[in-house]
Design a protein around this motif. Structure first.
Motif, PDB file in Angstrom:
ATOM      1  N   THR A  83      83.472  40.240 -30.989  1.00  0.00           N
ATOM      2  CA  THR A  83      83.607  40.344 -32.445  1.00  0.00           C
ATOM      3  C   THR A  83      83.220  39.008 -33.065  1.00  0.00           C
ATOM      4  OG1 THR A  83      85.976  39.875 -32.121  1.00  0.00           O
ATOM      5  CG2 THR A  83      85.351  42.168 -32.488  1.00  0.00           C
ATOM      6  N   ALA A  84      81.965  38.907 -33.447  1.00  0.00           N
ATOM      7  CA  ALA A  84      81.432  37.639 -33.956  1.00  0.00           C
ATOM      8  C   ALA A  84      81.935  37.362 -35.369  1.00  0.00           C
ATOM      9  CB  ALA A  84      79.908  37.680 -33.947  1.00  0.00           C
ATOM     10  N   GLU A  85      82.229  36.094 -35.627  1.00  0.00           N
ATOM     11  CA  GLU A  85      82.677  35.662 -36.951  1.00  0.00           C
ATOM     12  C   GLU A  85      81.513  35.034 -37.701  1.00  0.00           C
ATOM     13  OE1 GLU A  85      86.389  33.148 -38.901  1.00  0.00           O
ATOM     14  OE2 GLU A  85      85.609  32.550 -36.944  1.00  0.00           O
ATOM     15  N   ALA A  86      81.247  35.521 -38.917  1.00  0.00           N
ATOM     16  CA  ALA A  86      80.165  34.994 -39.739  1.00  0.00           C
ATOM     17  C   ALA A  86      80.626  33.739 -40.469  1.00  0.00           C
ATOM     18  CB  ALA A  86      79.708  36.049 -40.738  1.00  0.00           C
ATOM     19  N   ALA A  87      79.672  33.061 -41.089  1.00  0.00           N
ATOM     20  CA  ALA A  87      79.985  31.818 -41.791  1.00  0.00           C
ATOM     21  C   ALA A  87      80.984  32.037 -42.925  1.00  0.00           C
ATOM     22  CB  ALA A  87      78.695  31.200 -42.336  1.00  0.00           C
ATOM     23  N   ASP A  88      80.968  33.233 -43.519  1.00  0.00           N
ATOM     24  CA  ASP A  88      81.885  33.505 -44.621  1.00  0.00           C
ATOM     25  C   ASP A  88      83.259  33.990 -44.160  1.00  0.00           C
ATOM     26  OD1 ASP A  88      81.349  36.052 -43.712  1.00  0.00           O
ATOM     27  OD2 ASP A  88      80.546  36.807 -45.617  1.00  0.00           O
ATOM     28  N   GLY A  89      83.476  34.006 -42.852  1.00  0.00           N
ATOM     29  CA  GLY A  89      84.766  34.416 -42.307  1.00  0.00           C
ATOM     30  C   GLY A  89      84.874  35.889 -41.987  1.00  0.00           C
ATOM     31  N   VAL A 141      94.157  31.522 -35.875  1.00  0.00           N
ATOM     32  CA  VAL A 141      95.024  32.516 -36.519  1.00  0.00           C
ATOM     33  C   VAL A 141      94.280  33.219 -37.646  1.00  0.00           C
ATOM     34  CG1 VAL A 141      97.112  32.849 -37.899  1.00  0.00           C
ATOM     35  CG2 VAL A 141      97.174  31.375 -35.871  1.00  0.00           C
ATOM     36  N   ASN A 142      93.548  32.449 -38.442  1.00  0.00           N
ATOM     37  CA  ASN A 142      92.798  33.036 -39.554  1.00  0.00           C
ATOM     38  C   ASN A 142      91.729  34.004 -39.050  1.00  0.00           C
ATOM     39  OD1 ASN A 142      92.185  33.038 -42.500  1.00  0.00           O
ATOM     40  ND2 ASN A 142      90.212  32.273 -41.787  1.00  0.00           N
ATOM     41  N   PHE A 143      91.043  33.611 -37.966  1.00  0.00           N
ATOM     42  CA  PHE A 143      90.035  34.493 -37.373  1.00  0.00           C
ATOM     43  C   PHE A 143      90.662  35.787 -36.872  1.00  0.00           C
ATOM     44  CE2 PHE A 143      88.366  35.808 -33.151  1.00  0.00           C
ATOM     45  CZ  PHE A 143      87.238  36.483 -33.597  1.00  0.00           C
ATOM     46  N   LEU A 144      91.769  35.685 -36.153  1.00  0.00           N
ATOM     47  CA  LEU A 144      92.386  36.887 -35.586  1.00  0.00           C
ATOM     48  C   LEU A 144      92.887  37.817 -36.689  1.00  0.00           C
ATOM     49  CD1 LEU A 144      92.997  38.174 -32.835  1.00  0.00           C
ATOM     50  CD2 LEU A 144      95.302  37.248 -33.011  1.00  0.00           C
ATOM     51  N   LYS A 145      93.402  37.236 -37.769  1.00  0.00           N
ATOM     52  CA  LYS A 145      93.883  38.044 -38.893  1.00  0.00           C
ATOM     53  C   LYS A 145      92.716  38.823 -39.514  1.00  0.00           C
ATOM     54  CE  LYS A 145      96.921  36.114 -41.493  1.00  0.00           C
ATOM     55  NZ  LYS A 145      97.577  35.233 -42.505  1.00  0.00           N
TER      56      LYS A 145
END
Length: 518
Positions: A83-89, A141-145
């Motif tokens: 699950t890739a995270e983009a620059a905007d979160g 934590v922010n990513f997992l949320k």
């Protein structure tokens, strides 16, 4: 699993040395890939004549062996690198959804074989184990949320739970929470419907079932020494490594499913589609715990994030493993490097794989992946205490005496041509097939075993296209009530099919069974 050569066999071979055996399909390698393809083909066409040849003395010795792979039953539930995270979160969940539905297709096939009586107890190869994701630090934590917010909207992950509450996480993973710093930001997600799959045991069951069928054989200690295209397929030269006896087989179709050994065989074929492919071998290591006082405190597979600059294959996880009825814990992976393409291979495998057609891509990958080189050197140079330090980020109270090093199998990552970079290192699997469909090879690694059935269905649709569209349609629909794309979009059908598979695989009451199995 394998038919062993006997004096009678050798005598018959000598008497018939001028005769060449003909088969409809010859499969090289007796691991999960070939075993799955062989059983699928026999279900679709019981009259097909096929043979599996294996270099080792039995099947499932290399990557399919339970101690040579993570064996999770990858379903996209907890693996954060899917699950890739983009620059905007924002978090892209497409890959996780795709892997999840592919695993559901695998479950359908295994459930079909259970219902048919082809297997014994499903508990011999699949067990219910919750899948968790765990992160540390405010950024994690922010990513997992954000990941949970995106995934829980999709029906494949509707049962996912999220928590930052320490009491809840202590209930989910008590071993990991004891004596953890109180001021450390942490979070976790949990899906009770995860599994642990022993692909070695599954391969053995598939091969055992195959050996009971007519016109099918599994032969061990067989080395493929030559591949030559003919008017009707391929002439395959094979040597018995015990007796030294050589033979030839005419095969209308050949599958190269020999794990890391598939690349040299693909190159041997000389098909245009093989040009430009190279391989980068990476070995793996794990810390293993068999102390049941420790093991019983951890009933989960817990994945976290890779360290900054580390490759995707290095994602750390603490796994409950059930092998032959015994439960252990594995932590890792720790990468290593060897020029072997197989655990039981030769140190010359890598240099002998270099060809004029793949030299450029391989040099380009070497140039562009110095960070990977540094990472591997760092991993190889680690002491046991340094490995335990990494474990203690997961399990703070880990004791040295409870853990020992387990050497895993070899993974050969794909190197392929790229018009911009010259060559790229690809983490994943790739099916390479001749234009006429007469030969195919599977290259690459994770999440290979868990999505084997989908990969082999793709092979059948490419290499047996006419039959897959015509005479095999009804049987395919019987075995697979819903394929990947339908499962991705139809929530009601997804739940119905998944629940049916779970019932046959004895996974229906996952939460209680998971606790009872450990």
């Amino acid at each position: 699993m394998c038919r062993q050569s006997s004096a009678v066999d050798l005598g018959e071979a000598l008497m018939a040395q001028n005769e060449i055996e003909t088969v409809d399909a010859l499969l090289v390698g007796a691991g999960i890939m070939s075993a799955t393809l062989a059983v699928l083909l026999k279900e679709l066409d019981p009259g097909i004549k096929l043979e599996i040849v294996e270099l080792q003395e039995s099947g499932a010795i290399e990557s399919s062996n339970p101690w040579n792979n993570a064996g999770t039953g990858h379903a996209g539930l907890c693996e954060l690198n899917y699950t890739a995270e983009a620059a905007d979160g924002s978090v892209d969940i497409k890959k996780a959804v795709n892997i999840n539905t592919q695993f559901e297709v695998s479950k359908q096939f295994w459930a079909y074989l259970i219902a048919k009586g082809a297997f014994t107890s499903p508990r011999e190869f699949i067990n219910p184990i919750p899948h968790l994701s765990f992160v540390r630090g405010a950024k994690g934590v922010n990513f997992l949320k954000n990941r949970f917010a995106a995934m829980s909207k999709h029906h494949a992950f509707a049962e996912m739970e999220y928590s930052e509450d320490r009491a809840t996480m202590t209930e989910w993973m008590p071993l990991m929470m004891a004596n953890r710093p109180a001021d450390e930001p942490i979070a976790a997600t949990r899906v009770l419907g995860g599994t642990d799959v022993n692909f070695g045991a599954l391969t053995s069951q598939l091969l055992g079932y195959l050996n009971k069928q007519t016109a099918s054989e599994v032969k061990c200690n067989q080395k493929v020494t030559g591949l030559q295209r003919t008017a009707n397929g391929w002439r395959v030269e094979i040597k018995d490594t015990q007796s030294g006896q050589a033979r030839e087989v005419n095969a209308r179709f050949v599958f190269l499913g020999a794990g890391g050994g598939a690349l040299p065989l693909l190159q041997m074929s000389g098909i245009p589609e093989s040009k430009g492919f190279g391989g980068f071998p990476v070995s793996g290591q794990w810390l293993r715990c068999d102390n049941q006082e420790v093991v019983k405190q951890h009933q989960a597979k817990v994945y976290s994030q890779a360290e900054v600059g580390a490759p995707p294959m290095s994602v750390p996880h603490l796994d409950t493993r059930v092998v032959d009825g015994k439960t252990s814990l594995l932590f890792g992976p720790y990468a290593g490097f060897s020029t072997k393409f197989l655990k039981h291979g030769s140190f010359l495998d890598l240099p002998l794989s270099v060809r004029p057609s793949n030299l450029g891509p391989m040099l380009a990958v070497a140039r562009d992946n110095m960070d990977l080189t540094r990472y591997l050197i760092k991993e190889v140079m680690q002491s046991q205490e340094q490995r335990l330090d990494a474990l203690r980020k997961f399990y703070p109270d880990a004791k040295t005496e409870d853990w020992r090093l387990e050497i895993a199998g070899q993974r050969v990552q794909i190197i392929k041509k790229d018009p911009k970079k010259g060559g790229i290192l690809q983490f994943g699997t790739e099916l390479v097939a001749a234009e006429d469909g007469s030969i195919a090879a599977l290259l690459g690694a994770s999440p290979g075993a868990s999505v084997t059935v989908s990969i082999m269905l793709e092979l059948i649709e490419r290499c047996f296209a006419g039959k897959a569209r015509d005479e095999w349609v009804g049987k395919l629909a019987e075995i697979f009530p819903a394929r990947e794309k339908t499962l991705e979009s139809d929530a009601e059908l997804y739940r119905k099919v998944s629940e049916h598979s779970d019932q046959l695989l004895q996974l229906a009451n996952k939460s209680s069974v998971a606790a009872a199995s450990v």
